[in-house]
Design a protein around this motif. Sequence first.
Motif: not given
Length: 132
Positions: A57-83
Amino acid sequence: QVQLVESGGGVVQPGGSLRLSCVTSGFTFSRYWMYWVRQAPGKGLEWVSAIDRDGDREYYRNSVKGRFTISRDNAKSTLYLQMDTLDFEDTAVYYCAHPPGLYCSGDGCRFPDGFWEKYSSWGQGTQVTVSF
């Protein structure tokens, strides 16, 4: 010791893209919802995006919806944000965060007043500047 190290920021022209990363340690990453929070010059902290523990499940503030993508890699304990399609209003320091508790449900995320100002487990952040 909890550590969050954000990276990937930079200077980009309007319409450009950046991919932020947040490498974490000192806590069990897979047990936490993760958030991206930003602070624009002269403004307060605002949440940008959230992702649940499994990345389903992903959530975005309205101003970034459709432009930003959040993701995570639990094996690497790393969070990402594609903007993508960055705009001047995206200029800010971006932080990742892992507050305990549940703040997001079907129609979005809500936080108590002053929530992020009281939160203390920050990394150094990464600067994103959108400019010609």
